[in-house]
Motif scaffolding. Sequence first.
Motif, PDB file in Angstrom:
ATOM      1  N   UNK A  89      31.854  35.360  43.827  1.00  0.00           N
ATOM      2  CA  UNK A  89      33.325  35.564  44.013  1.00  0.00           C
ATOM      3  C   UNK A  89      33.587  36.968  43.519  1.00  0.00           C
ATOM      4  N   UNK A  90      34.548  37.597  44.535  1.00  0.00           N
ATOM      5  CA  UNK A  90      34.915  38.977  44.153  1.00  0.00           C
ATOM      6  C   UNK A  90      34.000  40.107  44.847  1.00  0.00           C
ATOM      7  N   UNK A  91      33.146  39.323  45.633  1.00  0.00           N
ATOM      8  CA  UNK A  91      32.215  40.113  46.562  1.00  0.00           C
ATOM      9  C   UNK A  91      32.952  40.452  47.971  1.00  0.00           C
ATOM     10  N   UNK A  92      32.977  41.792  48.435  1.00  0.00           N
ATOM     11  CA  UNK A  92      33.406  41.895  49.791  1.00  0.00           C
ATOM     12  C   UNK A  92      32.639  41.148  50.817  1.00  0.00           C
ATOM     13  N   UNK A 150      30.721  17.893  46.709  1.00  0.00           N
ATOM     14  CA  UNK A 150      29.982  18.062  45.540  1.00  0.00           C
ATOM     15  C   UNK A 150      29.589  19.359  45.590  1.00  0.00           C
ATOM     16  N   UNK A 151      29.026  19.809  46.564  1.00  0.00           N
ATOM     17  CA  UNK A 151      28.514  21.091  46.742  1.00  0.00           C
ATOM     18  C   UNK A 151      29.519  22.301  46.494  1.00  0.00           C
ATOM     19  N   UNK A 152      30.497  22.063  46.884  1.00  0.00           N
ATOM     20  CA  UNK A 152      31.825  22.943  46.664  1.00  0.00           C
ATOM     21  C   UNK A 152      31.999  23.002  44.893  1.00  0.00           C
ATOM     22  N   UNK A 153      32.094  22.115  44.436  1.00  0.00           N
ATOM     23  CA  UNK A 153      32.175  22.030  42.864  1.00  0.00           C
ATOM     24  C   UNK A 153      31.035  22.609  42.237  1.00  0.00           C
ATOM     25  N   UNK A 154      29.864  22.159  42.512  1.00  0.00           N
ATOM     26  CA  UNK A 154      28.764  23.013  41.780  1.00  0.00           C
ATOM     27  C   UNK A 154      28.961  24.412  42.046  1.00  0.00           C
ATOM     28  N   UNK A 155      29.265  25.098  43.121  1.00  0.00           N
ATOM     29  CA  UNK A 155      29.312  26.454  43.086  1.00  0.00           C
ATOM     30  C   UNK A 155      30.478  27.147  42.470  1.00  0.00           C
ATOM     31  N   UNK A 156      31.416  26.521  42.634  1.00  0.00           N
ATOM     32  CA  UNK A 156      32.604  26.996  42.003  1.00  0.00           C
ATOM     33  C   UNK A 156      32.334  26.894  40.395  1.00  0.00           C
ATOM     34  N   UNK A 157      31.619  26.080  39.943  1.00  0.00           N
ATOM     35  CA  UNK A 157      31.451  26.049  38.382  1.00  0.00           C
ATOM     36  C   UNK A 157      30.617  27.304  37.957  1.00  0.00           C
ATOM     37  N   UNK A 176      18.312  25.892  46.847  1.00  0.00           N
ATOM     38  CA  UNK A 176      19.064  27.290  46.956  1.00  0.00           C
ATOM     39  C   UNK A 176      20.142  27.391  45.748  1.00  0.00           C
ATOM     40  N   UNK A 177      20.719  26.152  45.446  1.00  0.00           N
ATOM     41  CA  UNK A 177      21.376  26.191  44.268  1.00  0.00           C
ATOM     42  C   UNK A 177      21.052  26.764  42.763  1.00  0.00           C
ATOM     43  N   UNK A 178      19.837  26.272  42.690  1.00  0.00           N
ATOM     44  CA  UNK A 178      19.203  26.497  41.355  1.00  0.00           C
ATOM     45  C   UNK A 178      18.460  27.781  41.568  1.00  0.00           C
ATOM     46  N   UNK A 179      17.935  28.442  42.623  1.00  0.00           N
ATOM     47  CA  UNK A 179      17.513  29.717  42.773  1.00  0.00           C
ATOM     48  C   UNK A 179      18.711  30.464  42.413  1.00  0.00           C
ATOM     49  N   UNK A 196      31.191  30.280  39.417  1.00  0.00           N
ATOM     50  CA  UNK A 196      32.147  31.398  39.860  1.00  0.00           C
ATOM     51  C   UNK A 196      31.688  31.910  41.258  1.00  0.00           C
ATOM     52  N   UNK A 197      31.223  30.827  41.986  1.00  0.00           N
ATOM     53  CA  UNK A 197      31.275  31.416  43.445  1.00  0.00           C
ATOM     54  C   UNK A 197      32.340  30.970  44.335  1.00  0.00           C
ATOM     55  N   UNK A 198      32.504  31.566  45.122  1.00  0.00           N
ATOM     56  CA  UNK A 198      33.717  31.400  46.038  1.00  0.00           C
ATOM     57  C   UNK A 198      33.176  30.442  47.307  1.00  0.00           C
ATOM     58  N   UNK A 199      34.084  29.368  47.730  1.00  0.00           N
ATOM     59  CA  UNK A 199      33.528  28.686  48.595  1.00  0.00           C
ATOM     60  C   UNK A 199      34.941  28.433  49.677  1.00  0.00           C
ATOM     61  N   UNK A 200      34.494  28.655  50.974  1.00  0.00           N
ATOM     62  CA  UNK A 200      35.447  28.747  52.003  1.00  0.00           C
ATOM     63  C   UNK A 200      35.106  27.487  52.809  1.00  0.00           C
ATOM     64  N   UNK A 201      36.192  26.651  53.120  1.00  0.00           N
ATOM     65  CA  UNK A 201      35.760  25.683  54.116  1.00  0.00           C
ATOM     66  C   UNK A 201      36.342  25.606  55.237  1.00  0.00           C
ATOM     67  N   UNK A 202      35.295  25.418  56.333  1.00  0.00           N
ATOM     68  CA  UNK A 202      35.956  25.438  57.859  1.00  0.00           C
ATOM     69  C   UNK A 202      35.890  24.286  58.300  1.00  0.00           C
ATOM     70  N   UNK A 203      37.366  23.625  58.325  1.00  0.00           N
ATOM     71  CA  UNK A 203      37.698  22.418  58.842  1.00  0.00           C
ATOM     72  C   UNK A 203      37.308  22.033  60.300  1.00  0.00           C
TER      73      UNK A 203
END
Length: 380
Positions: free
Chosen positions: A67-70, A38-45, A118-121, A47-54
């Motif tokens: 996204x696109x930030x070093x 759920x959180x991954x989708x919110x952030x991708x919406x 955090x998401x809404x901030x 334009x944020x990059x989400x990396x999963x650590x399995x």
Amino acid sequence: MKSYLEEQQEQMLKMLEQLVNIDSGSYDKEGVDKIGAVMKQYYQDIDFEVEEVKQAESGNHLIVRKKNVDPSKPTILILTHMDTVFEKGTARERPFSIKGNRAYGPGVIDMKASLVSVYYAINALLENEKESVGQVEILLTSDEEIGSQTSRELIEKHARNKKFALVMEPARKNGAIVSARRGKGLYTLEVIGKAAHSGIEPEKGRSAIEELAYKIIQLYDITDEEEGIHVNVGLIEGGTSVNTVSDHATAQVDVRFRTQEQAEEIKEQIATIMASTEVDGTKVNMKGDINRPPMEKTEQTEKLLRIIKRVGDDLDIFIKDTETGGGSDASFTSVLGIPTVDGLGPVGGRAHRESEYLELDSFIPRTLLLAHVIDELAKS
């Protein structure tokens, strides 16, 4: 940003309801991963990059940045966690609800309200075209409630190049943020004795329970309330029957302390206590270690606090800070020398209990505070 957040209040509550109504106990990998999805989708919406650590057994951790930030550029680390202490099925039994000025439900304040905050901030910063969002890296971990066993290394790795760490545990009931936390150690004490019938041949026995009693008293003598050192033996077990001299006994020991120096002294004291026995013929073994270092209030912390309090004053939000004995991931960043402040989430209480709640009138002000703090720190 205030106007934007006020307009989004209904959506914030809908998001909170969605998260609270998903079981995500620390040992429920499926549930925690649902929160992660759920959180991954919110952030991708946005334009944020989400990396999963399995993770094999616990939930997967998420690393979030614009996204696109070093990856080396963000200077502000925000720590959140997706797991709760509640068993699977709890959300169905007592789902999200609102009564008066409070919202209720499993994990509502610890810390699903903070996930929303955090998401809404971040959204508020984006809406106002603040470049500071590029300075933020967010970790959403899966096992904070059970000691951050798989996430500690990840937290330390991502903290090392940061200027600040903001930890989103809930604010205290009076609204205070947390500037210091005591460190924590967990130990298991095992005593081996020799069994015998207590009526027929008690002299042949060597009571593990008796030796455990001596050891418990010696451990409690480490406690020094004035110095912030506290030892608690929370669980004991031993013996097989009332008329048998016990051949085995165990105790679970919790240790709290204020400074890393105290931690080393406590280790030495425990080693001395375990070096000998009072009951001849018994053997003792102490397993465990310090699993959370203390979050100490340093000069760097003081500077960070002054910034946060100044931002609060500008928003007419009075901020004070306090020390607490509970543990959090703030200890891991603090011990690395990263200026760290905790308790930046919304205000609530009774965490880990059925009556856990969020004070609704703190939701927007605390989210606004976080957004402005991020923007201010990005200039530092």
